[in-house]
Design a protein around this motif. Structure first.
Motif, PDB file in Angstrom:
ATOM      1  N   PHE A   1      35.126 -74.508 -14.631  1.00 29.89           N
ATOM      2  CA  PHE A   1      34.173 -74.779 -13.554  1.00 29.89           C
ATOM      3  C   PHE A   1      34.647 -75.883 -12.607  1.00 29.89           C
ATOM      4  CE2 PHE A   1      31.130 -73.167 -16.821  1.00 29.89           C
ATOM      5  CZ  PHE A   1      30.673 -72.077 -16.109  1.00 29.89           C
ATOM      6  N   GLY A   2      35.745 -76.554 -12.951  1.00 30.58           N
ATOM      7  CA  GLY A   2      36.145 -77.767 -12.253  1.00 30.58           C
ATOM      8  C   GLY A   2      36.167 -77.719 -10.746  1.00 30.58           C
ATOM      9  N   PRO A   3      36.827 -76.724 -10.098  1.00 28.07           N
ATOM     10  CA  PRO A   3      36.924 -76.735  -8.632  1.00 28.07           C
ATOM     11  C   PRO A   3      35.582 -76.534  -7.926  1.00 28.07           C
ATOM     12  CG  PRO A   3      38.560 -75.281  -9.616  1.00 28.07           C
ATOM     13  CD  PRO A   3      37.610 -75.646 -10.689  1.00 28.07           C
TER      14      PRO A   3
ATOM     15  N   SER B   1      27.429 -86.457  -4.524  1.00 28.20           N
ATOM     16  CA  SER B   1      27.004 -86.863  -5.867  1.00 28.20           C
ATOM     17  C   SER B   1      27.648 -86.018  -6.955  1.00 28.20           C
ATOM     18  CB  SER B   1      25.477 -86.765  -5.992  1.00 28.20           C
ATOM     19  OG  SER B   1      25.055 -85.414  -5.906  1.00 28.20           O
ATOM     20  N   ALA B   2      28.168 -84.824  -6.584  1.00 30.48           N
ATOM     21  CA  ALA B   2      28.752 -83.933  -7.587  1.00 30.48           C
ATOM     22  C   ALA B   2      29.950 -83.205  -6.995  1.00 30.48           C
ATOM     23  CB  ALA B   2      27.700 -82.935  -8.087  1.00 30.48           C
ATOM     24  N   PRO B   3      31.056 -83.892  -6.772  1.00 32.29           N
ATOM     25  CA  PRO B   3      32.228 -83.238  -6.150  1.00 32.29           C
ATOM     26  C   PRO B   3      32.954 -82.337  -7.143  1.00 32.29           C
ATOM     27  CG  PRO B   3      32.743 -85.494  -6.735  1.00 32.29           C
ATOM     28  CD  PRO B   3      31.294 -85.314  -7.042  1.00 32.29           C
ATOM     29  N   GLY B   4      33.763 -81.429  -6.599  1.00 29.87           N
ATOM     30  CA  GLY B   4      34.623 -80.604  -7.446  1.00 29.87           C
ATOM     31  C   GLY B   4      35.902 -81.349  -7.794  1.00 29.87           C
TER      32      GLY B   4
ATOM     33  N   PRO C   1      33.764 -90.432 -18.755  1.00 30.88           N
ATOM     34  CA  PRO C   1      34.897 -91.029 -18.019  1.00 30.88           C
ATOM     35  C   PRO C   1      35.487 -90.082 -16.974  1.00 30.88           C
ATOM     36  CG  PRO C   1      35.108 -91.417 -20.378  1.00 30.88           C
ATOM     37  CD  PRO C   1      34.002 -90.443 -20.209  1.00 30.88           C
ATOM     38  N   ILE C   2      35.522 -88.759 -17.277  1.00 32.45           N
ATOM     39  CA  ILE C   2      36.079 -87.794 -16.318  1.00 32.45           C
ATOM     40  C   ILE C   2      35.176 -87.681 -15.097  1.00 32.45           C
ATOM     41  CG2 ILE C   2      36.831 -85.404 -16.007  1.00 32.45           C
ATOM     42  CD1 ILE C   2      37.306 -85.286 -19.016  1.00 32.45           C
ATOM     43  N   MET C   3      33.861 -87.639 -15.322  1.00 35.01           N
ATOM     44  CA  MET C   3      32.917 -87.525 -14.206  1.00 35.01           C
ATOM     45  C   MET C   3      32.981 -88.770 -13.321  1.00 35.01           C
ATOM     46  SD  MET C   3      29.730 -85.794 -16.289  1.00 35.01           S
ATOM     47  CE  MET C   3      28.803 -85.113 -14.922  1.00 35.01           C
ATOM     48  N   LEU C   4      33.101 -89.930 -13.930  1.00 35.08           N
ATOM     49  CA  LEU C   4      33.218 -91.163 -13.141  1.00 35.08           C
ATOM     50  C   LEU C   4      34.551 -91.202 -12.390  1.00 35.08           C
ATOM     51  CD1 LEU C   4      31.801 -93.828 -15.648  1.00 35.08           C
ATOM     52  CD2 LEU C   4      30.606 -92.622 -13.812  1.00 35.08           C
ATOM     53  N   ARG C   5      35.599 -90.687 -13.025  1.00 35.96           N
ATOM     54  CA  ARG C   5      36.935 -90.700 -12.408  1.00 35.96           C
ATOM     55  C   ARG C   5      36.948 -89.934 -11.099  1.00 35.96           C
ATOM     56  NH1 ARG C   5      40.538 -88.145 -16.422  1.00 35.96           N
ATOM     57  NH2 ARG C   5      40.181 -90.129 -17.476  1.00 35.96           N
TER      58      ARG C   5
ATOM     59  N   LEU D   1      31.815 -80.016 -13.208  1.00 38.10           N
ATOM     60  CA  LEU D   1      31.816 -80.775 -14.463  1.00 38.10           C
ATOM     61  C   LEU D   1      30.409 -80.894 -15.047  1.00 38.10           C
ATOM     62  CD1 LEU D   1      34.352 -83.669 -13.766  1.00 38.10           C
ATOM     63  CD2 LEU D   1      34.639 -81.717 -15.293  1.00 38.10           C
ATOM     64  N   ALA D   2      29.409 -81.037 -14.172  1.00 37.19           N
ATOM     65  CA  ALA D   2      28.023 -81.107 -14.644  1.00 37.19           C
ATOM     66  C   ALA D   2      27.605 -79.782 -15.269  1.00 37.19           C
ATOM     67  CB  ALA D   2      27.086 -81.478 -13.503  1.00 37.19           C
ATOM     68  N   TYR D   3      27.985 -78.649 -14.651  1.00 37.49           N
ATOM     69  CA  TYR D   3      27.702 -77.340 -15.250  1.00 37.49           C
ATOM     70  C   TYR D   3      28.382 -77.215 -16.614  1.00 37.49           C
ATOM     71  CZ  TYR D   3      26.205 -75.923 -10.541  1.00 37.49           C
ATOM     72  OH  TYR D   3      25.569 -75.832  -9.331  1.00 37.49           O
ATOM     73  N   ALA D   4      29.612 -77.697 -16.699  1.00 35.39           N
ATOM     74  CA  ALA D   4      30.335 -77.626 -17.970  1.00 35.39           C
ATOM     75  C   ALA D   4      29.617 -78.432 -19.048  1.00 35.39           C
ATOM     76  CB  ALA D   4      31.767 -78.141 -17.786  1.00 35.39           C
ATOM     77  N   VAL D   5      29.117 -79.619 -18.684  1.00 33.81           N
ATOM     78  CA  VAL D   5      28.395 -80.450 -19.653  1.00 33.81           C
ATOM     79  C   VAL D   5      27.128 -79.735 -20.133  1.00 33.81           C
ATOM     80  CG1 VAL D   5      27.026 -82.567 -19.875  1.00 33.81           C
ATOM     81  CG2 VAL D   5      29.308 -82.660 -18.872  1.00 33.81           C
ATOM     82  N   ILE D   6      26.394 -79.110 -19.205  1.00 33.01           N
ATOM     83  CA  ILE D   6      25.169 -78.396 -19.583  1.00 33.01           C
ATOM     84  C   ILE D   6      25.498 -77.215 -20.490  1.00 33.01           C
ATOM     85  CG2 ILE D   6      23.252 -76.996 -18.697  1.00 33.01           C
ATOM     86  CD1 ILE D   6      23.357 -78.782 -16.167  1.00 33.01           C
TER      87      ILE D   6
END
Length: 630
Positions: free
Chosen positions: A106-108, A219-222, A144-148, A113-118
């Motif tokens: 889901f990354g791009p 707030s939620a970039p790819g 850490p990845i989401m903050l990065r 990343l938020a979808y992946a976490v859910i």
């Protein structure tokens, strides 16, 4: 004064319990101490209120029997089994692999990343059943990845904390086991009733992320292109190949299940997904083993499997035929993939498709195999939990062998999982024993009748009752966790709900969704505490980018949780408004066809004595009318 106290001992006792809890005493000991204290008081005051107090000293002898009954409860034995299953899978690195793979998938996409976490949170909920394990795992790996990559700290914190609480409502949830036990209902029915609400709630979380990514894209970039792995030699991501594999395996799974006697309901859905995951895994394994390099071997394997399938079906072994059918489908798919690659150079089994299959299918297969056997009645929840616990050990051992990594599975991991399971099980049993002591006294002073009259006399009937009860549970969740609520409050609410004609499975699922908020309430939510324990408290240097990263504040965690608490409350309203989301569990019950029964009776009865065989002097059997007694 003494007579007034004797006649109102039930509300006084309940108020005293609240005082004990507010003073900070452990719940198990507060319940037991409160029960014993008021037992002595009630026995002394019994002559002043003989119609209200039915306690006497000999009744204290019933206490060991109640405790023994709690310890021998077979339903609650599922709690340690499912806990152990989840902990072994989580500690063997499954959560890390899932988050990494689904994050790459889901990354791009904006908010990927938020979808992946859910998505992974829902999977971990179906394996661990323990909120702490899910939140801590995702907090350590994903945060850490989401903050990065620039995610809003409030959104990242809220998504991780809320996704962890899905373990409350998605089967095999521990709270649903306890809920079913306290309401006196089947755990299988409770699981089946909670299946759709759990999926809907997961979709609502994803919908919130979608809205945030549309209206607040920063707030939620790819992920940037350089952060995406598992590419093909030509640089393509190979996602469409995964889509073809999913469609193919789904079609085969649906066809296989449509040949059985299972029709409709969540059991059909669960078993279809289970069959589809098996087909996908077979396709990936045969392709990796043979693939384009050995097209002839794939053709020979497919021909041999087809011959075995025909023989099994011809000799009446339909069940074995269905299993071989899945292998036939996998071999044919591998043959097709190999031919296409050999003739055109086009790869239909990409690295991404293989990675997602090998990482996702084993835990998915274990989950749906356990739930499927429970839903169709082959295994009880306790037996399903035991099978899941053994399956998790086998999967972890296989993963260690395939990855050649001893940390995936070893004696230390087993010991830690066993110790954590023992602690949680002891915690549950101590609370339950305390609740038994409390209920012995509370029922002896007619407390259950007081609560029942109080709740059934509320204005508005069922609707008024549900509104008041859900508000009560919502506010109590500020101070109590779900085990405490289940053991203290549910036994008091269940009889009143049943007297009002409310289905207890529906009622249990409503309260299960509501109790999720106990983990998300600022400032006392345990999920927020778990996330706070692993979220960075001080500035740190990111190991990949080398940039200085600011910490996450407690206020950001609290503000991030509020939208998800609102979503959970909306979900409570949806389950109340649309009961069929839960009540579909009744349609899965066994049905009797009168015509089929009559036909079977005609076959079994001796000719000349029964229907179609002569006149017996008795009226013919009619299943459409009730029998008449003359």
């Amino acid at each position: 004064m003494a007579q007034l106290i004797a006649q109102n001992l039930a509300p006084i006792m309940f108020g005293a319990l609240i005082v004990f809890l507010l003073l900070g005493y452990p719940v198990a000991f507060a319940l037991a101490a409160n029960g014993l204290l008021f037992f002595f008081l009630a026995v002394e005051l019994a002559p002043l209120a003989p119609d209200t107090i039915t306690l006497s000293w000999p009744l204290l002898q019933a206490l060991p029997d109640r405790i023994f009954g709690t310890m021998s409860n077979e339903v609650l034995l599922a709690v340690p089994f499912f806990t152990f299953m989840g902990l072994v899978l989580e500690r063997s690195g499954m959560a890390e692999d899932l988050l990494d793979t689904i994050g790459q998938l889901f990354g791009p996409v904006r908010g990927g990343l938020a979808y992946a976490v859910i998505f992974v949170g829902a999977l971990l909920a179906a394996t661990t059943g323990v909120v702490a394990a899910s939140v801590i795992s995702m907090g350590l790996i994903s945060l850490p990845i989401m903050l990065r990559y620039g995610y809003d700290r409030r959104l990242a914190s809220g998504v991780i904390a809320a996704s962890g609480t899905l373990a409350q409502i998605i089967p095999p949830s521990l709270v649903l086991i306890v809920m079913a036990d306290q309401l006196g209902r089947s755990v299988g029915d409770m699981y089946e009733g909670a299946f759709i609400p759990g999926l809907v709630l997961t979709a609502m979380y994803a919908g919130y992320v979608l809205l945030m990514s549309i209206f607040y894209p920063k707030s939620a970039p790819g992920l940037p292109p350089e952060a995406i792995g598992y590419r093909e030699p030509n640089g393509a991501r190979g996602v469409w190949q995964l889509g073809i594999l999913v469609l193919f395996s789904g079609a085969v799974g649906y066809y296989a299940l449509s040949q059985t006697e299972i029709r409709g309901g969540s059991d059909f859905v669960i078993l279809t997904i289970c069959a589809s995951t098996v087909v996908a895994l077979i396709c990936a394994i045969i392709n990796r083993w043979l693939g384009a390099k050995h097209v002839i071997a794939s053709a020979v394997l497919a021909a041999a499997l087809i011959a075995a399938y025909i023989l099994l079906r011809k000799n009446g072994h339909e069940n074995y035929g269905l299993v071989v059918e899945m292998f036939v489908a996998g071999a044919l798919y591998s043959l097709f993939v190999g031919l296409v690659e050999r003739l055109t150079g086009l790869r239909l089994m990409s690295r991404m498709a293989e990675q997602v299959t090998f990482v996702m299918v084993p835990p998915l297969l274990l989950i749906f195999l356990v739930l499927g056997t429970i839903f169709i009645g082959v295994a009880t929840p306790t037996e399903g939990g035991a099978m899941g616990a053994l399956g998790s050990v086998i999967l972890a051992a296989i993963k260690r062998k395939l990855d050649n990594n001893p940390s995936r599975f070893n004696w230390t991991l087993l010991r830690q999982a066993t110790e954590a399971t023992a602690k949680l099980s002891a915690f549950v049993l101590f609370i339950l024993i305390g609740a038994r002591v409390f209920s012995l006294t509370f029922y002896g002073v007619n407390g259950h009748i007081w609560v029942e009259h109080l709740l059934t006399s509320l204005p508005g009937g069922q609707v008024g009752f549900l509104i008041v009860v859900n508000l009560l549970v919502f506010f109590l969740a500020f101070f109590l966790d779900y085990f405490e609520l289940a053991f203290i409050i549910i036994p008091l609410l269940g009889p009143a709900a049943e007297k009002l004609g409310i289905d207890l499975i529906w009622f249990g699922v409503i309260l299960g969704v509501n109790m999720q908020t106990s983990f998300m309430h600022p400032p006392f939510g345990f999920s927020l505490f778990f996330l706070r324990s692993v979220a960075p408290k001080e500035p740190y240097i990111d190991r990949v980018t080398g940039k200085r990263m600011e910490p996450i504040t407690t206020g950001q965690i609290y503000w991030g949780a509020i939208p998800f608490v609102i979503i959970q409350l909306i979900m409570v309203g949806l389950v109340v408004t649309f009961p069929q989301m839960v009540m579909h569990y009744k349609s899965a019950g066994a049905t009797v066809d009168p015509a089929a029964v009559q036909k079977k009776l005609d076959e079994l009865l001796v000719p000349g004595i029964g229907p179609g065989g002569g006149d017996t002097g008795l009226p013919p059997l009619n299943f459409d009318e009730p029998p008449k007694i003359q």
